[in-house]
Write an enzyme that holds these catalytic residues in place. Structure first.
Site, PDB file in Angstrom:
ATOM      1  N   TYR A  56       0.002   1.350  -9.363  1.00 28.58           N
ATOM      2  CA  TYR A  56      -0.635   2.609  -8.955  1.00 28.58           C
ATOM      3  C   TYR A  56      -2.134   2.484  -9.231  1.00 28.58           C
ATOM      4  O   TYR A  56      -2.591   2.540 -10.374  1.00 28.58           O
ATOM      5  CB  TYR A  56      -0.085   3.804  -9.740  1.00 28.58           C
ATOM      6  CG  TYR A  56       1.341   4.208  -9.415  1.00 28.58           C
ATOM      7  CD1 TYR A  56       1.973   3.792  -8.251  1.00 28.58           C
ATOM      8  CD2 TYR A  56       2.061   5.022 -10.282  1.00 28.58           C
ATOM      9  CE1 TYR A  56       3.279   4.172  -7.956  1.00 28.58           C
ATOM     10  CE2 TYR A  56       3.364   5.411  -9.998  1.00 28.58           C
ATOM     11  CZ  TYR A  56       3.964   4.983  -8.828  1.00 28.58           C
ATOM     12  OH  TYR A  56       5.255   5.373  -8.548  1.00 28.58           O
ATOM     13  N   GLY A 209       4.624  17.030  -1.486  1.00 34.32           N
ATOM     14  CA  GLY A 209       3.819  18.215  -1.192  1.00 34.32           C
ATOM     15  C   GLY A 209       4.274  18.948   0.055  1.00 34.32           C
ATOM     16  O   GLY A 209       3.976  20.125   0.231  1.00 34.32           O
ATOM     17  N   SER A 212       6.181  22.020  -0.703  1.00 33.30           N
ATOM     18  CA  SER A 212       5.650  22.727  -1.882  1.00 33.30           C
ATOM     19  C   SER A 212       5.285  24.169  -1.556  1.00 33.30           C
ATOM     20  O   SER A 212       5.048  24.970  -2.454  1.00 33.30           O
ATOM     21  CB  SER A 212       4.391  22.013  -2.398  1.00 33.30           C
ATOM     22  OG  SER A 212       3.351  22.124  -1.429  1.00 33.30           O
ATOM     23  N   GLY A 213       5.208  24.476  -0.262  1.00 34.02           N
ATOM     24  CA  GLY A 213       4.772  25.818   0.127  1.00 34.02           C
ATOM     25  C   GLY A 213       3.259  25.905   0.269  1.00 34.02           C
ATOM     26  O   GLY A 213       2.726  26.920   0.708  1.00 34.02           O
TER      27      GLY A 213
HETATM   28  N1  LIG Z   1      10.295   4.921  -7.796  1.00 31.47           N
HETATM   29  C1  LIG Z   1       9.618   5.125  -6.695  1.00 31.47           C
HETATM   30  O1  LIG Z   1       9.778   4.429  -5.696  1.00 31.47           O
HETATM   31  C2  LIG Z   1       8.627   6.249  -6.640  1.00 31.47           C
HETATM   32  C3  LIG Z   1       8.021   6.583  -5.423  1.00 31.47           C
HETATM   33  C4  LIG Z   1       7.116   7.654  -5.402  1.00 31.47           C
HETATM   34  C5  LIG Z   1       6.841   8.343  -6.551  1.00 31.47           C
HETATM   35  N2  LIG Z   1       7.425   7.985  -7.739  1.00 31.47           N
HETATM   36  C6  LIG Z   1       7.103   8.696  -8.998  1.00 31.47           C
HETATM   37  O2  LIG Z   1       7.477  10.050  -8.890  1.00 31.47           O
HETATM   38  C7  LIG Z   1       6.374  10.898  -9.156  1.00 31.47           C
HETATM   39  C8  LIG Z   1       6.493  12.161  -8.328  1.00 31.47           C
HETATM   40  O3  LIG Z   1       6.522  11.810  -6.938  1.00 31.47           O
HETATM   41  P1  LIG Z   1       5.654  12.541  -5.875  1.00 31.47           P
HETATM   42  O4  LIG Z   1       4.264  12.606  -6.358  1.00 31.47           O
HETATM   43  O5  LIG Z   1       5.906  11.952  -4.550  1.00 31.47           O
HETATM   44  O6  LIG Z   1       6.320  13.971  -5.916  1.00 31.47           O
HETATM   45  P2  LIG Z   1       6.202  15.383  -5.378  1.00 31.47           P
HETATM   46  O7  LIG Z   1       6.280  16.223  -6.601  1.00 31.47           O
HETATM   47  O8  LIG Z   1       7.189  15.551  -4.304  1.00 31.47           O
HETATM   48  O9  LIG Z   1       4.787  15.515  -4.665  1.00 31.47           O
HETATM   49  C9  LIG Z   1       3.632  15.680  -5.425  1.00 31.47           C
HETATM   50  C10 LIG Z   1       2.566  16.336  -4.607  1.00 31.47           C
HETATM   51  O10 LIG Z   1       2.978  17.671  -4.268  1.00 31.47           O
HETATM   52  C11 LIG Z   1       1.855  18.538  -4.253  1.00 31.47           C
HETATM   53  N3  LIG Z   1       2.177  19.794  -4.953  1.00 31.47           N
HETATM   54  C12 LIG Z   1       2.016  21.032  -4.463  1.00 31.47           C
HETATM   55  N4  LIG Z   1       2.425  21.961  -5.343  1.00 31.47           N
HETATM   56  C13 LIG Z   1       2.844  21.311  -6.418  1.00 31.47           C
HETATM   57  C14 LIG Z   1       3.363  21.723  -7.650  1.00 31.47           C
HETATM   58  N5  LIG Z   1       3.534  23.006  -7.970  1.00 31.47           N
HETATM   59  N6  LIG Z   1       3.688  20.787  -8.563  1.00 31.47           N
HETATM   60  C15 LIG Z   1       3.532  19.488  -8.268  1.00 31.47           C
HETATM   61  N7  LIG Z   1       3.032  19.030  -7.094  1.00 31.47           N
HETATM   62  C16 LIG Z   1       2.684  19.936  -6.172  1.00 31.47           C
HETATM   63  C17 LIG Z   1       0.734  17.784  -4.932  1.00 31.47           C
HETATM   64  O11 LIG Z   1      -0.168  17.433  -3.923  1.00 31.47           O
HETATM   65  P3  LIG Z   1      -1.655  17.911  -3.998  1.00 31.47           P
HETATM   66  O12 LIG Z   1      -2.161  17.465  -5.322  1.00 31.47           O
HETATM   67  O13 LIG Z   1      -2.243  17.215  -2.818  1.00 31.47           O
HETATM   68  O14 LIG Z   1      -1.556  19.413  -3.868  1.00 31.47           O
HETATM   69  C18 LIG Z   1       1.317  16.520  -5.451  1.00 31.47           C
HETATM   70  O15 LIG Z   1       0.445  15.416  -5.304  1.00 31.47           O
HETATM   71  C19 LIG Z   1       5.155  10.040  -8.827  1.00 31.47           C
HETATM   72  O16 LIG Z   1       4.001  10.508  -9.477  1.00 31.47           O
HETATM   73  C20 LIG Z   1       5.614   8.700  -9.323  1.00 31.47           C
HETATM   74  O17 LIG Z   1       5.431   8.616 -10.730  1.00 31.47           O
HETATM   75  C21 LIG Z   1       8.316   6.968  -7.778  1.00 31.47           C
END
Ligand SMILES: NC(=O)c1ccc[n+]([C@@H]2O[C@H](COP(=O)([O-])OP(=O)(O)OC[C@H]3O[C@@H](n4cnc5c(N)ncnc54)[C@H](OP(=O)(O)O)[C@@H]3O)[C@@H](O)[C@H]2O)c1
Length: 332
Positions: A56, A209, A212-213
């Site tokens: 990352y 996101g 997320s609404g």
């Molecule tokens: N194992 C794997 O293959 C893999 C793959 C992907 C991720 N991951 C891990 O999983 C974690 C979470 O995944 P993800 O970032 O894709 O998940 P997510 O929670 O589905 O999406 C996060 C994005 O949602 C937006 N968002 C809007 N409202 C939110 C709220 N209330 N709380 C949190 N986010 C909100 C944010 O975007 P904005 O900041 O643009 O608003 C944030 O960047 C990653 O950080 C990583 O550590 C693992």
């Protein structure tokens, strides 16, 4: 903050984890000070599980976490680290390397960047098709014995690989995408994990996101994963945002936000499923934490299911080239 034991043999962790990927450019530019403030706010709220990957931001994410943890007690935090993905200086992804010698090398660099002498949960980010999973897990088991890592996890692998891995060494959790619009694990992978006492750390609970609404069509910037994600493409994104509006109506009746409902839905699927939220700002984190107060009844779950039926999403969860690397997506 409630806690659970991760899997049959894992550590006690907070029931929500913080995923730090978005703090290192995966979703476009992130604000460094706000990222650190968000990490601190998460720890202050009782989150103990921080997830990262050495790839990352090519080490950026681990160094950011190390900075945030400077004034904190190491024993209060569980670090979950993924390794194995290969990237060039231009950031381009070029495959996976999970050979034992490569793992030792990846780990040495991660320990240094994180400023620690051990990692709590260490996991290959994907199956390396050139290396039998037994070899990878065997190498990790040696690192457990040597004290460099405490537990072994997996990421985006399918049932056969999970069983083969668990036959070599206990596996505490499988990190895999799971959300209202990514329910692929329900038929086979989830039952396999349950039979083996392996927890699920669910990522993408807000579909990056999209559900997320807060997402608005066209909000991606260059270098953002979402510019390539099929679900965010024209046509698909409109259909997916229509699902979000249906979910919003249920959320409003419940007195919750869309993001809180989506996170609470994942948490409600079992005590062995832990949502990893990808907040990179304190306001988003605070909203996500509010999901803990959302208790879903059978009627709520039915209303959510009616708003967002299984398989209703338009578009795959990854671009085709990425899906081709994913053992979890292999069809029998
Ligand atoms: N194992 C794997 O293959 C893999 C793959 C992907 C991720 N991951 C891990 O999983 C974690 C979470 O995944 P993800 O970032 O894709 O998940 P997510 O929670 O589905 O999406 C996060 C994005 O949602 C937006 N968002 C809007 N409202 C939110 C709220 N209330 N709380 C949190 N986010 C909100 C944010 O975007 P904005 O900041 O643009 O608003 C944030 O960047 C990653 O950080 C990583 O550590 C693992």
């Amino acid at each position: 903050m409630k806690t659970i034991t991760l899997g049959k043999t894992g550590p006690v962790v907070s029931t929500i984890g913080l995923g730090c990927m978005g703090m290192s450019g995966m979703y476009g530019p992130a604000d460094r000070a706000e990222s650190i403030a968000t990490l601190h706010a998460a720890l202050d709220a009782g989150i103990t599980l921080l997830d990262t990957g050495d790839f990352y931001g090519m080490g950026h994410n681990e160094m950011l976490i190390a900075e945030a943890l400077k004034e904190r007690r190491r024993e209060d935090v569980l670090l979950s680290v993924k390794f194995g993905a290969l990237r060039g200086p231009d950031g381009i992804w070029s495959g996976y390397d999970c050979r034992p010698a490569a793992i030792r090398n990846f780990l040495a660099y991660s320990l240094q960047r994180l400023g620690t002498d051990h990692i709590d949960i260490y996991r290959p980010s994907r199956l390396d098709p050139a290396v039998p999973i037994e070899e990878t897990i065997g190498a990790l088991a040696d690192l457990v014995k040597a004290g460099y890592i405490r537990h072994i996890g997996l990421s985006e692998v399918g049932s056969e690989t999970i069983r083969r891995a668990a036959a070599v060494h206990p596996i505490v959790d499988l990190q895999i995408e799971y959300s209202l619009i990514s329910r692929g694990i329900e038929d086979d992978i989830l039952p396999t994990c349950r039979a083996l006492g392996i927890a699920i750390t669910a990522y993408g609970v807000l579909s990056r996101g999209l559900i997320s609404g807060h997402w608005q069509k066209g909000a991606t910037t260059g270098g953002d994963f979402r510019t390539l994600s099929p679900r965010f493409q024209d046509g698909n994104v409109d259909r997916n945002l229509a699902l979000v509006e249906a979910l919003r109506r249920v959320a409003e009746e419940k007195g919750a936000t869309v993001a809180q409902l989506a996170i609470a839905w994942v948490a409600a699927q079992g005590a062995d499923i832990l949502p990893l939220v990808g907040a990179r700002r304190r306001d988003r984190l605070a909203e996500a934490l509010g999901a803990q107060q959302v208790v879903l009844t059978e009627a709520d779950l039915a209303a959510i299911e009616a708003a967002v039926p299984k398989d209703a999403a338009a578009g795959e969860r990854y671009p085709a080239a990425a899906l081709a690397h994913m053992d979890s997506e292999k069809r029998a």
